[in-house]
Design a protein around this motif. Structure first.
Motif, PDB file in Angstrom:
ATOM      1  N   ASN A  88       0.784  -1.178   0.096  1.00 22.88           N
ATOM      2  CA  ASN A  88      -0.017  -0.119   0.123  1.00 22.88           C
ATOM      3  C   ASN A  88       1.154   1.332   0.098  1.00 22.88           C
ATOM      4  O   ASN A  88       0.241   2.099   0.458  1.00 22.88           O
ATOM      5  N   ASN A  89       2.203   1.140  -0.528  1.00 22.40           N
ATOM      6  CA  ASN A  89       3.053   2.636  -0.452  1.00 22.40           C
ATOM      7  C   ASN A  89       2.611   3.055  -1.953  1.00 22.40           C
ATOM      8  O   ASN A  89       2.329   2.308  -2.823  1.00 22.40           O
ATOM      9  N   VAL A  90       2.981   4.278  -1.934  1.00 22.34           N
ATOM     10  CA  VAL A  90       2.599   5.303  -2.910  1.00 22.34           C
ATOM     11  C   VAL A  90       4.050   6.012  -3.437  1.00 22.34           C
ATOM     12  O   VAL A  90       4.427   6.647  -2.678  1.00 22.34           O
ATOM     13  N   PHE A  91       4.297   5.981  -4.740  1.00 22.41           N
ATOM     14  CA  PHE A  91       5.349   6.698  -5.337  1.00 22.41           C
ATOM     15  C   PHE A  91       5.162   7.524  -6.335  1.00 22.41           C
ATOM     16  O   PHE A  91       4.600   7.225  -7.417  1.00 22.41           O
ATOM     17  N   PHE A  92       5.311   9.157  -5.793  1.00 21.99           N
ATOM     18  CA  PHE A  92       5.049   9.896  -7.232  1.00 21.99           C
ATOM     19  C   PHE A  92       6.438  10.437  -7.343  1.00 21.99           C
ATOM     20  O   PHE A  92       7.145  11.277  -6.776  1.00 21.99           O
ATOM     21  N   GLY A  93       6.929  10.012  -8.645  1.00 21.62           N
ATOM     22  CA  GLY A  93       8.037  10.766  -9.253  1.00 21.62           C
ATOM     23  C   GLY A  93       7.786  11.996  -9.929  1.00 21.62           C
ATOM     24  O   GLY A  93       8.907  12.844 -10.030  1.00 21.62           O
ATOM     25  N   ASN A  94       6.845  12.096 -10.698  1.00 20.89           N
ATOM     26  CA  ASN A  94       6.717  13.417 -11.339  1.00 20.89           C
ATOM     27  C   ASN A  94       7.682  13.652 -12.289  1.00 20.89           C
ATOM     28  O   ASN A  94       7.782  15.028 -12.913  1.00 20.89           O
ATOM     29  N   GLY A  95       8.313  12.707 -13.025  1.00 21.20           N
ATOM     30  CA  GLY A  95       9.247  12.665 -14.138  1.00 21.20           C
ATOM     31  C   GLY A  95      10.499  13.276 -13.655  1.00 21.20           C
ATOM     32  O   GLY A  95      11.439  13.608 -14.524  1.00 21.20           O
ATOM     33  N   VAL A  96      10.791  13.441 -12.214  1.00 23.25           N
ATOM     34  CA  VAL A  96      12.050  13.921 -11.774  1.00 23.25           C
ATOM     35  C   VAL A  96      13.012  12.876 -11.976  1.00 23.25           C
ATOM     36  O   VAL A  96      12.946  11.621 -11.690  1.00 23.25           O
ATOM     37  N   ASP A  97      14.404  13.520 -12.329  1.00 23.26           N
ATOM     38  CA  ASP A  97      15.445  12.632 -12.539  1.00 23.26           C
ATOM     39  C   ASP A  97      15.845  11.630 -11.244  1.00 23.26           C
ATOM     40  O   ASP A  97      15.638  11.794 -10.179  1.00 23.26           O
ATOM     41  N   HIS A  98      15.966  10.381 -11.726  1.00 22.41           N
ATOM     42  CA  HIS A  98      16.254   9.406 -10.815  1.00 22.41           C
ATOM     43  C   HIS A  98      15.164   8.978  -9.830  1.00 22.41           C
ATOM     44  O   HIS A  98      15.819   8.294  -8.727  1.00 22.41           O
ATOM     45  N   THR A  99      14.148   9.141  -9.966  1.00 23.81           N
ATOM     46  CA  THR A  99      13.110   8.825  -9.177  1.00 23.81           C
ATOM     47  C   THR A  99      12.818   7.346  -9.182  1.00 23.81           C
ATOM     48  O   THR A  99      12.609   6.747 -10.183  1.00 23.81           O
ATOM     49  N   GLY A 100      12.567   6.604  -8.209  1.00 27.26           N
ATOM     50  CA  GLY A 100      12.651   5.140  -8.307  1.00 27.26           C
ATOM     51  C   GLY A 100      11.437   4.659  -7.271  1.00 27.26           C
ATOM     52  O   GLY A 100      10.831   5.285  -6.564  1.00 27.26           O
ATOM     53  N   GLY A 101      11.415   3.500  -7.245  1.00 26.16           N
ATOM     54  CA  GLY A 101      10.283   2.647  -6.483  1.00 26.16           C
ATOM     55  C   GLY A 101      10.945   1.652  -5.572  1.00 26.16           C
ATOM     56  O   GLY A 101      11.093   1.932  -4.193  1.00 26.16           O
ATOM     57  N   ILE A 102      10.929   0.335  -5.763  1.00 27.97           N
ATOM     58  CA  ILE A 102      11.219  -0.857  -4.994  1.00 27.97           C
ATOM     59  C   ILE A 102      12.207  -1.662  -5.665  1.00 27.97           C
ATOM     60  O   ILE A 102      12.173  -1.916  -6.896  1.00 27.97           O
ATOM     61  N   ARG A 103      13.305  -1.909  -4.644  1.00 31.10           N
ATOM     62  CA  ARG A 103      14.113  -2.778  -5.104  1.00 31.10           C
ATOM     63  C   ARG A 103      14.145  -4.093  -4.521  1.00 31.10           C
ATOM     64  O   ARG A 103      14.254  -3.951  -3.082  1.00 31.10           O
ATOM     65  N   VAL A 104      14.222  -5.193  -4.799  1.00 31.96           N
ATOM     66  CA  VAL A 104      13.969  -6.496  -4.118  1.00 31.96           C
ATOM     67  C   VAL A 104      15.437  -7.238  -4.135  1.00 31.96           C
ATOM     68  O   VAL A 104      15.775  -7.664  -5.122  1.00 31.96           O
ATOM     69  N   ILE A 105      15.841  -7.809  -3.093  1.00 32.74           N
ATOM     70  CA  ILE A 105      16.846  -8.685  -2.865  1.00 32.74           C
ATOM     71  C   ILE A 105      16.422  -9.729  -1.516  1.00 32.74           C
ATOM     72  O   ILE A 105      15.345  -9.392  -0.981  1.00 32.74           O
ATOM     73  N   ASN A 106      17.093 -10.869  -1.486  1.00 32.20           N
ATOM     74  CA  ASN A 106      16.838 -11.846  -0.471  1.00 32.20           C
ATOM     75  C   ASN A 106      15.618 -12.745  -0.571  1.00 32.20           C
ATOM     76  O   ASN A 106      14.792 -12.622  -1.770  1.00 32.20           O
ATOM     77  N   LYS A 107      15.033 -13.362   0.659  1.00 37.87           N
ATOM     78  CA  LYS A 107      13.901 -14.238   0.332  1.00 37.87           C
ATOM     79  C   LYS A 107      12.810 -13.975   0.930  1.00 37.87           C
ATOM     80  O   LYS A 107      12.696 -13.015   1.676  1.00 37.87           O
TER      81      LYS A 107
END
Length: 751
Positions: free
Chosen positions: A277-296
């Protein structure tokens, strides 16, 4: 009869508890203290239910130890007489130790902690805080003046503690803004709660160590934390590639909003975390990101991502490759990840098996990506596959672009129309896919203390008043001192000979009046010095080095030599710089060590006769991933007879936690650059470790070659459509094989 006696006994016991609680409430004491000595005297007397009230005003160099034993029903409170009117300044901090403690209403400003943290949920390693709460506190611009000195603003230890409704903004030195520490058994499986906080802008650090929130460390990452992070607002948290770094297991990150923040929520170490339920608003800004997945065993469900431009480790969505039999501090293989019911709208890059190389060769296993919405208005498919992704099962996803063949079976391609719902998010009309409409993004106004304004905008050039400057160099000097943040100095026609260095500690514009000729000469080795808190814009001026001292190593404009914590900007438009040649090694601009520019921009200027370098941005030579400028832009300039390099831009080391530097050069006319005998680089441009380079449509005549040295990451170098006097040199220092730069349509022309 027996049951009646039981009920009677229960009734009497309950009545006794109520009477006892009432007595405790009536006997609870409140101490209003006005000095540190009075505080200590009150602390020695407190008991359950009592409160200590700090009087309104400024408390300087106050290291507060709040050590006491409250109860669940009757906690002990430390609070402000008036919330927001008690200021902790200088060398102040706060430590909590004991049980059932509450702290509220304090503001930390105008100083920095003398210890490892501003707020610490422990006295020392043997005395921790439990069942305690810090609420409605402010820490703003409370940074160590040594930018390389590491500290935390908030360190959580112990168990069952809460940090909520607080305001943290402007951390400028190295170190995580807020850290959950798991370095002893007493602090593991802690069940902390971090909620309704405003994590305000964190400036680009220009090195590793700029996370906003970290939960655990790699050393204890196989331990569980059970920390809940919910309903927080992350506003332009740009410190480094990891906004949140999860380095432990069994955490929940729920219903947080990320606004124009560079980097990602990163599941760096630890297993079994839930991201929902998280929300990410980048609005086209440089290098805006979301979620990075590692592990189990990671669950990433019902999240919404929109307008994200980031790539590689800062992508809108990333699933990493791991290291086989990974050491605890490297990259564990992704296994049994469940990625479902997420919406990715106008997300430029979704990268799977990212980071694949000779070391990170373990592709994801037994994982699912299902029932997600992937939509890009431009119709471009966003996926990049860096390795085998057969260990990921794709099912029930819907997209409006043609997916890659390797994953096409898991996607249905449809023409989609999206509409924005009442919650501010986009949903496909007629389809039930991706994040659902139960998400209610936490608003900025619902976080932090209600009594503290979130005024955290960068001062814009020209946002203040205009000050008319008439007369000589001394008038200009006095006007620089008198100006306020955002002001514009408008110089009347004339020659200004400046006898003293102009120190700029505010956002300042210096320009000539319209259709007016203004010439500035100077008698010191430096004309402008940008010091901490300063940014400078120069427009329509002529600056002549004819009166500068006859000595080597002069610099027209420089930053403070050491000790800057605030990022700066330097802009020069439509100006003339000439005769920086009274002696050798006369430079135009030089960065001090530790100084960091968000932006350096030269546009429409003329530079002639310089015996040193134009831009010296190479002071961080320890190869620790640190650098001096994020964005460097040169456009439409005419530059002639520079003995040194046009630009020396350096980022060394193997760290992968940053995004820059970025260099953009276009439509410049360059003649006789870099051929001086003291130019040790033997280059017109020397670029080491620059992550993004675009050099196009320039003319370079009778000049040294452009030299590019690629280091870590996946640097993007494009040099195209230029007329050059020598071939470009590109060297890969970390990767075997041919270089990855894109060189196209460049012509070698000697004139």
């Amino acid at each position: 009869m027996y049951k009646s006696k039981i009920f009677q006994s229960i009734f009497l016991s309950s009545l006794l508890l109520l009477v006892t609680a009432a007595c405790q409430q009536t006997t609870a004491k409140s101490w209003l203290v006005t000095t540190q000595a009075e505080y200590q005297a009150a602390l020695d007397k407190v008991s359950a239910g009592d409160e200590i009230v700090l009087s309104d005003g400024t408390w300087k160099n106050f290291e507060i130890l709040f050590k006491a034993q409250g109860t669940q029903e009757n906690p002990i409170t430390l609070t402000a007489q008036t919330k927001g009117k008690v200021f902790l300044t200088g060398q102040s901090n706060l430590r909590l130790a004991g049980e059932h403690l509450i702290v509220s209403g304090l503001v930390f400003k105008d100083g920095y902690t003398p210890s490892s943290a501003v707020i610490e949920y422990r006295q020392n390693k043997n005395n921790l805080a439990y069942h305690s709460r810090v609420t409605e506190v402010v820490i703003e611009d409370y940074s160590n003046p040594d930018k390389a000195e590491n500290d935390y603003w908030v360190s959580l230890y112990g168990k069952h503690n809460r940090f909520d409704h607080s305001y943290l903004a402007g951390k400028r030195n190295k170190g995580v803004t807020m850290a959950v520490r798991l370095n002893t058994q007493e602090s593991q499986e802690n069940y902390h709660q971090i909620d309704h906080n405003y994590f305000g802008p964190r400036p680009i650090l220009g090195s590793n160590g700029g996370e906003t929130l970290r939960i655990g460390t790699s050393h204890y990452s196989l331990s569980n934390s059970f920390t809940k992070v919910e309903n927080n607002y992350f506003d332009r948290c740009n410190g480094e590639v990891e906004i949140i770094s999860v380095k432990s297991g069994k955490n929940q990150l729920l219903n947080n909003t990320f606004f124009e923040s560079r980097g990602t929520l990163t599941l760096r170490h630890g297993n079994g975390n839930v991201i929902e339920n998280n929300v990410f608003f980048g609005n086209g800004v440089d290098h805006t990101g979301g979620i990075r997945v590692i592990n189990k065993d990671q669950i990433i469900r019902n999240n919404y991502m929109e307008g994200l431009t980031g790539y590689r480790f800062g992508s809108g969505f990333t699933v990493m490759n791991g290291v086989p039999n990974s050491p605890i501090n490297r990259y564990h293989q992704v296994e049994n990840a469940l990625i479902e019911n997420n919406s990715m709208v106008n997300v430029d890059h979704i990268q799977l098996a990212a980071g694949s190389d000779a070391e990170r060769s373990a592709a994801p296993l037994n994982s699912k990506i299902q029932n997600n919405l992937i939509f890009n208005e431009n119709g471009q498919q966003p996926f990049t596959l860096f390795d085998d992704v057969s260990g990921i099962a794709f099912k029930g996803n819907i997209t409006n672009s043609k997916p890659l063949a390797e994953i096409a079976e898991g996607f249905q391609v449809k023409e989609l129309r999206l509409e924005r719902a009442e919650n501010g998010l986009l949903y496909p009309v007629g389809e039930s896919i991706g994040a659902d409409k139960t998400i209610q993004p936490i608003a900025k106004s619902a976080t932090g203390p209600s009594w503290y304004a979130k005024n955290v905008e960068e001062t814009a050039f020209g946002s203040g008043k205009e000050i008319q400057v008439k007369g000589n160099g001394d008038d200009l000097f006095d006007s620089v001192i008198a100006a306020e943040d955002g002001d514009v100095l408008v110089l009347a026609k004339g020659n200004y000979n400046v006898r003293k260095t102009l120190k700029v500690a505010k956002t300042l514009t210096v320009k000539a009046a319209k259709n007016t000729d203004v010439v500035i000469t100077f008698e010191r080795g430096t004309l402008f010095e940008i010091s901490d808190g300063g940014s400078l814009k120069v427009e329509n001026l002529t600056i002549d080095g004819v009166n500068s001292p006859d000595s080597s190593g002069n610099t027209l404009i420089r930053t403070q030599k050491w000790g800057m914590t605030q990022n700066y900007r330097f802009v020069m438009h439509n100006s003339v710089v000439k005769n920086l040649d009274i002696n050798h090694s006369f430079h135009f601009f030089e960065s001090g060590k530790g100084a960091f520019a968000n932006l350096i921009e030269l546009n429409g200027n003329t530079f002639t006769n310089i015996t040193g370098d134009l831009l010296r941005l190479d002071k961080e030579i320890e190869d620790l991933g640190i650098y001096n400028a994020e964005y460097v832009t040169l456009a439409d300039n005419r530059i002639e007879n520079v003995s040194g390099a046009l630009i020396k831009l350096y980022r060394g080391g193997t760290d992968e936690s940053t995004f820059g530097p970025h260099l953009n050069m276009s439509n410049n006319q360059l003649t006789a650059i870099g051929e001086g005998k003291r130019n040790k680089t033997k280059a017109s441009l020397y670029l080491h470790g620059v992550q993004v380079t675009n050099i196009n449509n320039n003319t370079v005549v009778n000049s040294a070659p452009i030299k590019v040295e690629h280091t870590v990451g996946e640097p993007k170098t494009s040099i195209a459509n230029n007329q050059l006097s020598q071939a470009v040199s590109v060297v890969e220092l970390r990767v075997e094989g041919p270089h990855t730069a894109e060189l196209s349509d460049n012509k070698i022309v000697n004139k």
